[in-house]
Enzyme design. Structure first.
Site, PDB file in Angstrom:
ATOM      1  N   CYS A  35       0.913  -1.007  -0.142  1.00 35.54           N
ATOM      2  CA  CYS A  35      -0.036   0.276  -0.027  1.00 35.54           C
ATOM      3  C   CYS A  35       0.793   1.352  -0.091  1.00 35.54           C
ATOM      4  O   CYS A  35       2.057   1.230   0.151  1.00 35.54           O
ATOM      5  CB  CYS A  35      -0.660  -0.001   1.256  1.00 35.54           C
ATOM      6  SG  CYS A  35      -1.629  -1.401   1.498  1.00 35.54           S
TER       7      CYS A  35
ATOM      8  N   ARG B   9       1.285   1.779  -5.958  1.00 34.59           N
ATOM      9  CA  ARG B   9       1.627   0.684  -4.984  1.00 34.59           C
ATOM     10  C   ARG B   9       0.506  -0.076  -4.515  1.00 34.59           C
ATOM     11  O   ARG B   9       0.372  -1.063  -3.830  1.00 34.59           O
ATOM     12  CB  ARG B   9       2.149   1.413  -3.648  1.00 34.59           C
ATOM     13  CG  ARG B   9       3.357   2.091  -3.887  1.00 34.59           C
ATOM     14  CD  ARG B   9       3.784   2.819  -2.633  1.00 34.59           C
ATOM     15  NE  ARG B   9       3.966   2.007  -1.657  1.00 34.59           N
ATOM     16  CZ  ARG B   9       5.240   1.126  -1.633  1.00 34.59           C
ATOM     17  NH1 ARG B   9       6.323   1.700  -2.406  1.00 34.59           N
ATOM     18  NH2 ARG B   9       5.512   0.351  -0.491  1.00 34.59           N
TER      19      ARG B   9
ATOM     20  N   TRP C  85      -3.627  -1.987  -1.268  1.00 37.38           N
ATOM     21  CA  TRP C  85      -3.649  -3.224  -1.996  1.00 37.38           C
ATOM     22  C   TRP C  85      -4.238  -4.409  -0.930  1.00 37.38           C
ATOM     23  O   TRP C  85      -3.251  -4.545  -0.031  1.00 37.38           O
ATOM     24  CB  TRP C  85      -2.453  -3.599  -2.764  1.00 37.38           C
ATOM     25  CG  TRP C  85      -2.356  -4.733  -3.639  1.00 37.38           C
ATOM     26  CD1 TRP C  85      -2.495  -4.848  -4.875  1.00 37.38           C
ATOM     27  CD2 TRP C  85      -1.823  -5.986  -3.192  1.00 37.38           C
ATOM     28  NE1 TRP C  85      -2.395  -6.014  -5.521  1.00 37.38           N
ATOM     29  CE2 TRP C  85      -1.829  -6.714  -4.343  1.00 37.38           C
ATOM     30  CE3 TRP C  85      -1.495  -6.503  -2.126  1.00 37.38           C
ATOM     31  CZ2 TRP C  85      -1.508  -8.122  -4.391  1.00 37.38           C
ATOM     32  CZ3 TRP C  85      -0.826  -7.819  -2.086  1.00 37.38           C
ATOM     33  CH2 TRP C  85      -1.014  -8.684  -3.340  1.00 37.38           C
TER      34      TRP C  85
ATOM     35  N   ASN D 295       0.752  -0.210   5.858  1.00 39.85           N
ATOM     36  CA  ASN D 295       1.263  -1.025   4.694  1.00 39.85           C
ATOM     37  C   ASN D 295       2.000  -2.157   5.419  1.00 39.85           C
ATOM     38  O   ASN D 295       2.935  -1.900   5.974  1.00 39.85           O
ATOM     39  CB  ASN D 295       2.069   0.057   3.991  1.00 39.85           C
ATOM     40  CG  ASN D 295       2.826  -0.739   2.633  1.00 39.85           C
ATOM     41  OD1 ASN D 295       2.402  -1.964   2.228  1.00 39.85           O
ATOM     42  ND2 ASN D 295       4.020  -0.242   2.442  1.00 39.85           N
ATOM     43  N   GLY D 296       1.522  -3.370   4.882  1.00 40.27           N
ATOM     44  CA  GLY D 296       2.350  -4.575   5.464  1.00 40.27           C
ATOM     45  C   GLY D 296       1.195  -5.580   6.078  1.00 40.27           C
ATOM     46  O   GLY D 296      -0.198  -5.421   5.813  1.00 40.27           O
TER      47      GLY D 296
ATOM     48  N   GLU E 102      10.126 -11.895 -21.410  1.00 42.33           N
ATOM     49  CA  GLU E 102       9.788 -10.568 -20.846  1.00 42.33           C
ATOM     50  C   GLU E 102       8.749 -10.157 -21.790  1.00 42.33           C
ATOM     51  O   GLU E 102       7.780  -9.527 -21.250  1.00 42.33           O
ATOM     52  CB  GLU E 102      10.940  -9.618 -21.052  1.00 42.33           C
ATOM     53  CG  GLU E 102      10.833  -8.202 -20.685  1.00 42.33           C
ATOM     54  CD  GLU E 102      10.158  -7.909 -19.286  1.00 42.33           C
ATOM     55  OE1 GLU E 102      10.092  -8.812 -18.675  1.00 42.33           O
ATOM     56  OE2 GLU E 102       9.868  -6.867 -19.198  1.00 42.33           O
TER      57      GLU E 102
ATOM     58  N   LYS F 128       4.982  -8.944 -20.371  1.00 39.26           N
ATOM     59  CA  LYS F 128       4.386  -7.661 -20.523  1.00 39.26           C
ATOM     60  C   LYS F 128       2.962  -7.988 -21.111  1.00 39.26           C
ATOM     61  O   LYS F 128       2.046  -7.239 -20.842  1.00 39.26           O
ATOM     62  CB  LYS F 128       5.254  -6.859 -21.637  1.00 39.26           C
ATOM     63  CG  LYS F 128       6.547  -6.391 -21.270  1.00 39.26           C
ATOM     64  CD  LYS F 128       6.456  -4.977 -20.124  1.00 39.26           C
ATOM     65  CE  LYS F 128       6.236  -5.644 -18.731  1.00 39.26           C
ATOM     66  NZ  LYS F 128       7.628  -5.787 -18.031  1.00 39.26           N
TER      67      LYS F 128
ATOM     68  N   GLU G  68       0.516  -9.225 -18.581  1.00 38.12           N
ATOM     69  CA  GLU G  68       0.348  -8.462 -17.489  1.00 38.12           C
ATOM     70  C   GLU G  68      -0.659  -7.137 -17.701  1.00 38.12           C
ATOM     71  O   GLU G  68      -1.444  -6.741 -17.156  1.00 38.12           O
ATOM     72  CB  GLU G  68       1.525  -7.618 -17.179  1.00 38.12           C
ATOM     73  CG  GLU G  68       2.147  -8.147 -16.187  1.00 38.12           C
ATOM     74  CD  GLU G  68       3.764  -7.313 -15.843  1.00 38.12           C
ATOM     75  OE1 GLU G  68       3.500  -6.645 -14.721  1.00 38.12           O
ATOM     76  OE2 GLU G  68       4.141  -6.968 -16.603  1.00 38.12           O
TER      77      GLU G  68
ATOM     78  N   HIS H 285       9.272 -29.810 -27.860  1.00 32.25           N
ATOM     79  CA  HIS H 285       9.276 -30.526 -27.142  1.00 32.25           C
ATOM     80  C   HIS H 285       7.884 -30.468 -26.438  1.00 32.25           C
ATOM     81  O   HIS H 285       7.766 -30.988 -25.206  1.00 32.25           O
ATOM     82  CB  HIS H 285      10.381 -30.715 -26.003  1.00 32.25           C
ATOM     83  CG  HIS H 285      11.830 -30.933 -26.696  1.00 32.25           C
ATOM     84  ND1 HIS H 285      12.049 -32.406 -27.167  1.00 32.25           N
ATOM     85  CD2 HIS H 285      12.796 -30.211 -27.089  1.00 32.25           C
ATOM     86  CE1 HIS H 285      13.090 -32.305 -27.656  1.00 32.25           C
ATOM     87  NE2 HIS H 285      13.779 -30.806 -27.705  1.00 32.25           N
TER      88      HIS H 285
ATOM     89  N   LYS I 224       2.718  -2.442  -7.948  1.00 27.10           N
ATOM     90  CA  LYS I 224       4.237  -2.181  -8.359  1.00 27.10           C
ATOM     91  C   LYS I 224       5.172  -2.712  -7.699  1.00 27.10           C
ATOM     92  O   LYS I 224       6.229  -3.401  -8.115  1.00 27.10           O
ATOM     93  CB  LYS I 224       4.288  -0.558  -8.751  1.00 27.10           C
ATOM     94  CG  LYS I 224       5.813  -0.300  -9.170  1.00 27.10           C
ATOM     95  CD  LYS I 224       5.781   0.054 -10.593  1.00 27.10           C
ATOM     96  CE  LYS I 224       7.184   0.465 -11.248  1.00 27.10           C
ATOM     97  NZ  LYS I 224       7.339  -0.650 -12.245  1.00 27.10           N
TER      98      LYS I 224
HETATM   99  C1  F6R Z   1       6.652  -6.713 -14.535  1.00 19.36           C
HETATM  100  C2  F6R Z   1       6.902  -6.106 -13.227  1.00 19.36           C
HETATM  101  C3  F6R Z   1       7.192  -7.005 -12.058  1.00 19.36           C
HETATM  102  C4  F6R Z   1       8.607  -6.811 -10.986  1.00 19.36           C
HETATM  103  C5  F6R Z   1       8.656  -7.489 -10.008  1.00 19.36           C
HETATM  104  C6  F6R Z   1       9.914  -7.491  -9.318  1.00 19.36           C
HETATM  105  O1  F6R Z   1       6.228  -5.905 -15.296  1.00 19.36           O
HETATM  106  O2  F6R Z   1       7.183  -4.884 -13.081  1.00 19.36           O
HETATM  107  O3  F6R Z   1       7.444  -8.489 -12.448  1.00 19.36           O
HETATM  108  O4  F6R Z   1       9.602  -6.789 -12.075  1.00 19.36           O
HETATM  109  O5  F6R Z   1       7.495  -7.228  -9.076  1.00 19.36           O
HETATM  110  O6  F6R Z   1       9.952  -6.017  -8.755  1.00 19.36           O
HETATM  111  P1  F6R Z   1      11.230  -5.098  -8.407  1.00 19.36           P
HETATM  112  O7  F6R Z   1      12.029  -4.881  -9.639  1.00 19.36           O
HETATM  113  O8  F6R Z   1      10.708  -3.924  -7.724  1.00 19.36           O
HETATM  114  O9  F6R Z   1      11.966  -6.095  -7.455  1.00 19.36           O
END
Ligand code: F6R
Length: 615
Positions: free
Chosen positions: A2, A28, A76, A102-103, A490, A494, A497, A513, A610
């Site tokens: 959060c 967040r 969150w 937060n937590g 990756e 993307k 997500e 395979h 995030k």
């Molecule tokens: C994907 C994304 C997540 C972060 C992951 C790690 O777009 O953003 O997969 O890469 O949660 O986050 P960090 O880099 O902050 O440790």
């Protein structure tokens, strides 16, 4: 996961300050939001399930516009679904204190049962409310808010960043504390502030105090924050200057942060690398301790730990470090690493990669590696983050604040940092000659205009056409080989997500395979095909897809692969080692445009946050 904010300011209008802070922290968590302010001798609370706009709407009556002190939260959900009742701030039964958190309070059930047994009635399903009642009880017994928070936290197991406000203090003081999730405080000319992320502070002042785990801080107008440990022992936490530009926290002329951040990538390359390159000596200078020849020669193995996109950068780091420095590299999901029994030694370098520096699994993996005797280094984007503070050495990426939930520019910065590290390691160990070092260093300088060309109008409209053509496909398979295999992972991440379609990344040679069974005309296959030693292999994998009626989209510089594709984005030719940095750009844009065509909420995809500070 959060976001929390708080402020006491000289002038009225704290609600606006809190909302502006929450807007910057919405990345967040964004399932509900709320504020509590001291207003006309009472604590006034407004909180709403849903996006911040709903809270803003509930505050348009201006009823709280005279308030000067308050706290705010964007959530969150962990305990209890998103609802008005579960939104923060929470209060004790008498409304003496308001608290945001937060937590997770791990022993909340036990504490709740104890409070209920003493007659407390709970108004929400959250673990946070337990804290509000505990603090309220201490305040009712005559403690200051500061002492009440400390006494309450002494009873709590778990991890938290909290901020509290009390009626007894009449808004003259705010108290906050951290154990786990990030929290920073700052005193500016017009007020004192606290926030989960410096982003929400830099509009007021660049001089920020990062709290450490176990710190409690008291904020009061006109003086530097008072910081102690939970037991009351005073500690010095000097303010550090944050160079981020407040402008960077805005979208500029872009419709979404994600698009803005994709377009920033050429500058991110320059900021992360160029000052560190030494053309003459064909080397890299990080300008910080931890990267000397002697230290790097002592390493005989690298263990990468990271999550999500950062893990994909970790896979690329593996190809780079093994290829350029000839040091064996293991790569692990941090969440798995922490629960296996890894074998590390003093000559292992644990390399943790993270944009935020606050990801719970990555931090736990780093701590485990350290406890097993390994040396630790971080590649991280956030100065003052827990990872940076705990790692023995850090390569700071210079991506600037990344706000779009889907990581883009931080990924590119991580790949650049990994390249710099591999070159330094290779030079330190004598594996790379002066000439090789010079070439590698100059190659990086050539990359910026090539990145820019992939962001030019023509390339972008090609990508948008691909997104339009493929938006109704049933699924997507991303294939790559060698150093571009992580780019396939990756690209798929993307797309799923932000577009909510099923996408899988696979090593191209592995397709036969199993995944080959999926291929039909409703499946689009994105093949990352760069010129280089593996180009021929990729071409034959591509033929296998075509023979089964798959729709082939080639992203890369290999002309023969492009000739066999249904659609393509041509990527400029660069060194094999740097090709992931170019190839990822069209893949980021495909995901972006697909989500945009579907009208989805690109910067705040459903269910995500995030910064994942919970396990
Ligand atoms: C994907 C994304 C997540 C972060 C992951 C790690 O777009 O953003 O997969 O890469 O949660 O986050 P960090 O880099 O902050 O440790």
């Amino acid at each position: 996961m959060c976001g929390i904010v708080g402020a006491i300011q000289r002038d009225a209008g704290v609600v606006q300050t809190l909302l502006e802070g929450l807007r910057l922290l919405e990345y967040r968590g964004y399932d509900s939001a709320g504020v509590a302010v001291l207003d006309a001798g009472a604590i006034a609370i407004r909180r709403k399930a849903g996006r911040l706009e709903r809270l803003e709407l509930a505050l348009t009556d201006g009823a709280l516009s005279a308030a000067r002190a308050g706290i705010g939260h964007t959530r969150w959900a962990t305990h209890g679904p998103p609802s008005d009742e579960n939104a923060h701030p929470h209060t004790d039964a008498e409304g003496r204190v308001a608290l945001v958190h937060n937590g997770i309070v791990e022993n909340w059930a036990e504490l709740r049962a104890e409070l209920e047994a003493s007659g407390v009635r709970f108004a929400s399903d959250t673990d946070t409310e337990v804290l509000a009642h505990l603090v309220g009880r201490e305040v009712a017994r005559g403690s200051s808010l500061f002492d009440a928070v400390r006494a309450s936290l002494a009873r709590v197991r778990g991890y938290y960043a909290i901020a509290a406000l009390s009626l007894e203090e009449q808004g003259a003081r705010l108290v906050c504390a951290r154990s786990g999730p990030p929290l920073a405080v700052a005193a500016g000319p017009d007020g004192v502030y606290l926030a989960s992320d410096v982003l929400a502070l830099i509009a007021h002042t660049r001089d920020v105090v990062f709290l450490e785990d176990g710190d409690v801080a008291e904020l009061e107008l006109g003086r530097a924050p008072r910081v102690t440990r939970i037991d009351g022992t005073p500690v010095e936490r000097p303010a550090r200057r944050v160079e981020w530009d407040p402008e960077a926290a805005g979208k500029g002329s872009f419709p979404h942060f994600m698009l803005k951040e994709i377009h920033e990538q050429p500058d991110v390359l320059a900021r992360t690398a160029f000052d560190r390159l030494r053309l003459e000596s064909g080397d890299v200078d990080f300008g910080v301790p931890g990267f000397s020849d002697a230290e790097l020669r002592a390493i005989d193995r690298v263990q990468v730990v990271a999550c999500g996109t950062a893990l994909h950068a970790g896979w690329i780091a593996r190809y780079l470090i093994e290829g350029l420095a000839r040091v064996p590299v293991d790569v692990d999901y941090a969440s798995e690493f922490r629960y296996r029994e890894p074998v590390l030694s003093a000559s292992t370098l644990a390399l943790a990669i993270s944009q935020s520096g606050e990801t719970a699994d990555t931090l736990a993996a780093l701590r485990l590696a350290r406890s097993l005797g390994a040396r630790t280094t971080a590649i991280c984007n956030v100065l003052g983050s827990t990872l940076v503070r705990e790692a023995q050495a850090t390569i700071l990426t210079q991506a600037g604040p990344e706000i779009g939930v889907a990581s883009t520019k931080a990924f590119v910065a991580q790949c650049v940092a990994a390249y710099l590290f591999a070159v330094r390691l290779g030079r330190a160990r004598g594996v790379l000659s002066l000439q090789q070092g010079r070439e590698l260093v100059s190659d990086l300088r050539l990359l910026r205009p090539q990145m820019e060309s992939l962001l030019g109008e023509r390339a972008v409209s090609e990508v948008r056409a691909i997104a339009r053509q493929n938006q109704s496909q049933r699924g997507f398979l991303f294939l790559g080989r060698g150093i571009n295999y992580p780019i396939a992972l990756e690209g798929a991440l993307k797309l799923k997500e932000i577009s909510y379609v099923h996408a899988e990344g696979y090593p191209a040679g592995e397709m036969k395979h199993g995944p080959i069974a999926l291929i039909d005309p409703e499946m689009s296959i994105l093949v990352v095909a760069s010129r280089g030693p593996l180009a021929e292999k990729v071409r034959s994998n591509l033929e296998q897809v075509r023979a089964r009626g798959g729709h082939v989209i080639v992203i890369g510089s290999d002309e023969e692969s492009i000739a066999k594709s249904d659609e393509h984005v041509r990527v400029p030719v660069c060194s094999e080692w740097l090709s992931p940095i170019l190839n990822v750009i069209p893949l980021q844009l495909v995901a972006y445009h697909m989500a945009d065509l579907k009208g989805l909420d690109i910067d705040k995809p459903r269910n995500l946050a995030k910064s994942v500070t919970v396990e």
